[in-house]
Design a protein around this motif. Structure first.
Motif, PDB file in Angstrom:
ATOM      1  N   SER A  33     -27.499  15.436  29.007  1.00  0.00           N
ATOM      2  CA  SER A  33     -26.985  14.226  28.398  1.00  0.00           C
ATOM      3  C   SER A  33     -26.084  13.534  29.510  1.00  0.00           C
ATOM      4  CB  SER A  33     -26.460  14.540  27.161  1.00  0.00           C
ATOM      5  OG  SER A  33     -25.193  15.383  27.194  1.00  0.00           O
ATOM      6  N   LEU A  34     -25.282  14.155  30.155  1.00  0.00           N
ATOM      7  CA  LEU A  34     -24.326  13.520  31.242  1.00  0.00           C
ATOM      8  C   LEU A  34     -25.053  12.250  31.888  1.00  0.00           C
ATOM      9  CD1 LEU A  34     -22.030  16.483  32.542  1.00  0.00           C
ATOM     10  CD2 LEU A  34     -21.488  14.859  30.793  1.00  0.00           C
ATOM     11  N   GLU A  35     -26.623  12.637  32.368  1.00  0.00           N
ATOM     12  CA  GLU A  35     -27.136  11.932  33.212  1.00  0.00           C
ATOM     13  C   GLU A  35     -27.497  10.378  32.467  1.00  0.00           C
ATOM     14  OE1 GLU A  35     -30.685  13.600  34.294  1.00  0.00           O
ATOM     15  OE2 GLU A  35     -29.597  15.800  34.738  1.00  0.00           O
ATOM     16  N   VAL A  36     -27.397  10.684  31.058  1.00  0.00           N
ATOM     17  CA  VAL A  36     -27.856   9.328  30.252  1.00  0.00           C
ATOM     18  C   VAL A  36     -26.923   8.290  30.260  1.00  0.00           C
ATOM     19  CG1 VAL A  36     -28.541   8.819  28.039  1.00  0.00           C
ATOM     20  CG2 VAL A  36     -29.596  11.024  28.922  1.00  0.00           C
ATOM     21  N   TYR A  37     -25.531   8.680  30.203  1.00  0.00           N
ATOM     22  CA  TYR A  37     -24.531   7.808  30.150  1.00  0.00           C
ATOM     23  C   TYR A  37     -24.344   6.917  31.139  1.00  0.00           C
ATOM     24  CZ  TYR A  37     -24.052   9.383  25.412  1.00  0.00           C
ATOM     25  OH  TYR A  37     -24.274   9.484  24.007  1.00  0.00           O
ATOM     26  N   GLN A  38     -25.265   6.728  32.019  1.00  0.00           N
ATOM     27  CA  GLN A  38     -24.959   5.646  33.113  1.00  0.00           C
ATOM     28  C   GLN A  38     -25.143   4.321  32.467  1.00  0.00           C
ATOM     29  OE1 GLN A  38     -25.241   6.212  36.520  1.00  0.00           O
ATOM     30  NE2 GLN A  38     -25.462   8.409  36.567  1.00  0.00           N
ATOM     31  N   LEU A  39     -24.112   3.487  33.055  1.00  0.00           N
ATOM     32  CA  LEU A  39     -23.787   2.308  32.499  1.00  0.00           C
ATOM     33  C   LEU A  39     -25.072   1.420  32.212  1.00  0.00           C
ATOM     34  CD1 LEU A  39     -20.407   1.316  33.956  1.00  0.00           C
ATOM     35  CD2 LEU A  39     -20.833   1.647  31.374  1.00  0.00           C
ATOM     36  N   GLN A  40     -26.128   1.522  33.213  1.00  0.00           N
ATOM     37  CA  GLN A  40     -27.362   0.717  33.348  1.00  0.00           C
ATOM     38  C   GLN A  40     -28.177   1.073  32.281  1.00  0.00           C
ATOM     39  OE1 GLN A  40     -29.395   1.561  36.902  1.00  0.00           O
ATOM     40  NE2 GLN A  40     -30.095   3.584  36.496  1.00  0.00           N
ATOM     41  N   ASN A  41     -28.171   2.468  31.658  1.00  0.00           N
ATOM     42  CA  ASN A  41     -28.867   2.864  30.205  1.00  0.00           C
ATOM     43  C   ASN A  41     -28.538   2.375  29.096  1.00  0.00           C
ATOM     44  OD1 ASN A  41     -30.805   4.595  32.001  1.00  0.00           O
ATOM     45  ND2 ASN A  41     -29.441   6.286  31.874  1.00  0.00           N
ATOM     46  N   LEU A  42     -26.853   2.351  29.260  1.00  0.00           N
ATOM     47  CA  LEU A  42     -26.171   1.853  27.893  1.00  0.00           C
ATOM     48  C   LEU A  42     -26.337   0.349  27.599  1.00  0.00           C
ATOM     49  CD1 LEU A  42     -22.991   4.138  28.114  1.00  0.00           C
ATOM     50  CD2 LEU A  42     -25.352   4.791  26.957  1.00  0.00           C
ATOM     51  N   ARG A  43     -26.676  -0.252  28.587  1.00  0.00           N
ATOM     52  CA  ARG A  43     -26.565  -1.788  28.501  1.00  0.00           C
ATOM     53  C   ARG A  43     -27.963  -2.310  28.415  1.00  0.00           C
ATOM     54  NH1 ARG A  43     -22.644  -2.396  33.656  1.00  0.00           N
ATOM     55  NH2 ARG A  43     -20.400  -2.254  32.221  1.00  0.00           N
ATOM     56  N   LYS A  44     -28.915  -1.397  28.165  1.00  0.00           N
ATOM     57  CA  LYS A  44     -30.300  -1.825  27.678  1.00  0.00           C
ATOM     58  C   LYS A  44     -30.486  -2.306  26.552  1.00  0.00           C
ATOM     59  CE  LYS A  44     -32.458   1.079  31.042  1.00  0.00           C
ATOM     60  NZ  LYS A  44     -33.595   2.263  31.395  1.00  0.00           N
ATOM     61  N   THR A  45     -31.530  -3.071  26.036  1.00  0.00           N
ATOM     62  CA  THR A  45     -31.762  -3.596  24.607  1.00  0.00           C
ATOM     63  C   THR A  45     -33.107  -3.045  24.322  1.00  0.00           C
ATOM     64  OG1 THR A  45     -32.396  -5.804  25.608  1.00  0.00           O
ATOM     65  CG2 THR A  45     -30.316  -5.401  25.155  1.00  0.00           C
ATOM     66  N   GLY A  46     -33.360  -3.294  22.904  1.00  0.00           N
ATOM     67  CA  GLY A  46     -34.796  -3.129  22.370  1.00  0.00           C
ATOM     68  C   GLY A  46     -35.368  -1.903  22.547  1.00  0.00           C
ATOM     69  N   LYS A  47     -36.516  -1.580  22.784  1.00  0.00           N
ATOM     70  CA  LYS A  47     -37.293  -0.480  22.930  1.00  0.00           C
ATOM     71  C   LYS A  47     -36.664   0.399  24.113  1.00  0.00           C
ATOM     72  CE  LYS A  47     -41.665  -2.108  20.772  1.00  0.00           C
ATOM     73  NZ  LYS A  47     -43.126  -2.213  21.410  1.00  0.00           N
ATOM     74  N   GLU A  48     -36.068  -0.392  25.104  1.00  0.00           N
ATOM     75  CA  GLU A  48     -35.864   0.295  26.445  1.00  0.00           C
ATOM     76  C   GLU A  48     -34.375   1.205  25.862  1.00  0.00           C
ATOM     77  OE1 GLU A  48     -35.056  -2.161  29.404  1.00  0.00           O
ATOM     78  OE2 GLU A  48     -37.199  -1.977  30.194  1.00  0.00           O
ATOM     79  N   LEU A  49     -33.515   0.807  24.922  1.00  0.00           N
ATOM     80  CA  LEU A  49     -32.406   1.319  24.383  1.00  0.00           C
ATOM     81  C   LEU A  49     -32.829   2.330  23.637  1.00  0.00           C
ATOM     82  CD1 LEU A  49     -29.409   1.249  24.425  1.00  0.00           C
ATOM     83  CD2 LEU A  49     -29.493  -0.090  22.510  1.00  0.00           C
ATOM     84  N   ASP A  50     -33.824   2.212  22.932  1.00  0.00           N
ATOM     85  CA  ASP A  50     -34.568   3.254  21.865  1.00  0.00           C
ATOM     86  C   ASP A  50     -34.762   4.479  22.800  1.00  0.00           C
ATOM     87  OD1 ASP A  50     -33.918   1.561  19.691  1.00  0.00           O
ATOM     88  OD2 ASP A  50     -35.963   1.065  19.435  1.00  0.00           O
ATOM     89  N   GLN A  51     -35.518   4.209  23.866  1.00  0.00           N
ATOM     90  CA  GLN A  51     -36.103   5.171  24.635  1.00  0.00           C
ATOM     91  C   GLN A  51     -34.829   5.945  25.317  1.00  0.00           C
ATOM     92  OE1 GLN A  51     -38.428   3.139  27.514  1.00  0.00           O
ATOM     93  NE2 GLN A  51     -40.190   3.041  26.014  1.00  0.00           N
ATOM     94  N   VAL A  52     -33.889   5.373  25.734  1.00  0.00           N
ATOM     95  CA  VAL A  52     -32.557   6.116  26.234  1.00  0.00           C
ATOM     96  C   VAL A  52     -32.054   7.156  24.885  1.00  0.00           C
ATOM     97  CG1 VAL A  52     -30.310   5.846  26.939  1.00  0.00           C
ATOM     98  CG2 VAL A  52     -32.085   4.108  27.887  1.00  0.00           C
TER      99      VAL A  52
END
Length: 545
Positions: free
Chosen positions: A376-395
């Motif tokens: 989970s530490l890898e997931v909290y990259q800012l580029q991931n958190l700033r996604k929207t829509g389906k891409e954010l859902d995938q994260v």
């Protein structure tokens, strides 16, 4: 009686990330009844809409050093007076340089002062050496967890190349937690530095280096405390003989007025299972008599970390989830410093926050928020958190959920104890501890929650009535539910009856709850929960309900 109070500030604060636009206050004992009338718990994830964008929570904000007054509707309990202190990342770039990870942002301090039914607010950036150095150069000079500082662009090619071989500068951007030693307040992270703070002015008064007092290279931001103020913590040390996990004790009182952590001692050193790949850990457990350390297969590759600058990688590149290894529990007598001989193992899991630990019938019982995947530490990259829509859902769907579990560690296991038999004498827990042929004790957990918690996205940031029930048998803890990448609900968990009480409102993102007991009460849940609630998509306002 139940009430909640939301405090909103003037409109120019409405986009503050950790500016904490709201304070939520709950009367705990009747929260369940209220929730049953206001919130439908059953949620089918497949029918949910896409997650709301949370990019506004991850932008640089201005500090508010001048005290401002909050408008209040309703009222606070008359006995509730004092300061709620919070901290978090509030600046994510310098010039053209941008931070990569949520953990990297510069520390922004927040103070909510509650007095006679009124609330005031102020915030200031911590004036750490890292903050000031970066500000002077208008670029990222000191590396953080997920961001490598690049060489000075004003240097020539040869100088920039040679700078890769210079020693790593350790950040003092202490943006994790407020801690207390000998009556003084410090802001801590997981490096060897802490910053002492005047909590009235939010001004840094001193920078303290753990390594000047004891042989450790850092310490956690989650110490534990005895009733007399004695503090216990854990920190790593790295040397020619490998890496060790060290149990630290800090005395409760000062001998001289100017002391900080003078008198700190390492009372026990535990060798890591692998010399160059110690476990990463964020917290530990403590009972009345024992320290409980969880060595988990979330590994820190020291060679990768040492060479990260040469390789052009951030520190975080050296942390990896290695589930081929089991998780191990170490138990230390905190009075003698003796490491108990029992070898307690479980299937691999990762934990960041302990809930509570206590002793009963010759066993240590430890409750943890656990994940079965440590990436989970890898997931909290800012580029991931700033996604929207389906891409954010995938994260979001890629992140392991965190659930409360109980492990039982029998302390007095004889050599003649039978193999394959559950050694736990606790009739109230289904957790098992079974001796194996090699003498190790294999521990399997008990779930401390109903199925409803899965619908809430699990729970993290657990808090208990610490002053009265830390290290004791208990019934309740409080945390944040995660139907988003950030907390989107407040949850009260009854670990005895395995029931939930949930507070949630759409577009509201509460922070880690803080339990404040009613003065003089003996009820475990007799008090209020304070939680700072961010409302990035709503105009500034205040109301009572």
């Amino acid at each position: 009686m139940f009430f909640q109070i939301f405090l909103r500030f003037v409109s120019n604060l409405s986009t503050i990330v950790t500016g904490f636009l709201s304070v939520v206050v709950h009367w705990i004992p009747v929260l369940k009844k209220y929730m049953e009338n206001t919130h439908q718990k059953k949620v089918i994830f497949s029918k949910r809409k896409s997650l709301l964008c949370i990019a506004p929570l991850l932008t640089t904000v201005e500090e508010t050093p001048q005290i401002i007054s909050a408008r209040v509707r309703g009222h606070f309990p008359k006995w509730l007076n004092g300061c709620l202190l919070r901290i978090g990342p509030g600046k994510f770039e310098y010039g053209k340089d941008k931070y990569n990870h949520w953990f990297d942002g510069m520390a922004l301090l927040h103070q909510f002062k509650v007095e006679k039914g009124t609330v005031t607010y102020r915030s200031k950036f911590l004036q750490s050496d890292t903050y000031k150095t970066n500000s002077v150069h208008d670029r990222i000079v000191i590396s953080e967890f997920g961001t490598l500082a690049l060489p000075d662009p004003c240097k020539n090619v040869f100088e920039r190349f040679m700078s890769k071989f210079e020693p790593l500068a350790i950040t003092d951007n202490t943006n994790v937690n407020y801690v207390q030693y000998k009556g003084d307040y410090y802001i801590s992270t997981e490096t060897n530095f802490m910053n002492k703070l005047d909590i009235e002015t939010l001004e840094k008064t001193e920078k303290v280096d753990w390594s000047k007092f004891i042989a450790v290279n850092g310490a956690t931001a989650h110490p534990h405390y005895d009733k007399d103020g004695t503090a216990y913590n854990m920190g790593n040390s790295y040397g020619q003989h490998g890496s060790c996990y060290n149990v630290i004790r800090v005395p409760p009182e000062k001998v001289d007025l100017g002391e900080t952590i003078h008198g700190a001692q390492v009372i026990c050193s535990i060798a890591s299972a692998e010399r160059m790949k110690p476990s990463y850990y964020h917290s530990f457990g403590m009972t009345r008599n024992y320290i409980v350390f969880t060595e988990q297969p979330l590994k820190m590759n020291l060679w990768k970390i040492i060479t990260s600058k040469i390789r052009g990688k951030a520190f975080s590149d050296g942390i990896s989830w290695e589930p081929q290894y089991n998780t191990r529990f170490h138990v230390v007598d905190k009075h003698t410093g003796q490491l108990l001989p029992g070898m307690y193992y479980s299937k691999p899991f990762v934990t960041f926050h302990q809930i509570n630990a206590f002793e009963d019938q010759g066993c240590v019982i430890i409750d943890l928020c656990c994940q079965d995947d440590g990436r989970s530490l890898e997931v909290y990259q800012l580029q991931n958190l700033r996604k929207t829509g389906k891409e954010l859902d995938q994260v979001y769907n890629s992140v392991a959920r965190s659930f409360p579990r109980r492990f039982v560690l029998p302390l007095h296991v004889s050599l003649n104890a039978p193999e394959g038999k559950n050694l736990s004498p606790l009739t109230y827990s289904s957790a098992r501890a079974v001796k194996q042929a090699d003498g190790k004790i294999l521990c399997s957990y008990e779930n401390l929650y109903p199925e409803d918690l899965e619908e809430e996205g699990g729970v993290e940031f657990p808090q208990i009535n610490y002053g009265q029930f830390s290290g004791k048998k208990y019934q309740f803890f409080y945390g944040c539910g995660f139907r988003h990448l950030v907390g989107d609900s407040l949850i009260k968990v009854d670990v005895v009856n395995k029931t939930l009480t949930v507070w949630r409102e759409d577009g509201f993102y509460p922070s880690e709850p803080v339990f404040v007991p009613v003065p003089g009460t003996s009820e475990e849940d007799g008090g209020v929960i304070l939680s700072v609630v961010i409302t990035p998509n709503q105009p500034a306002c205040c109301y009572w309900s």
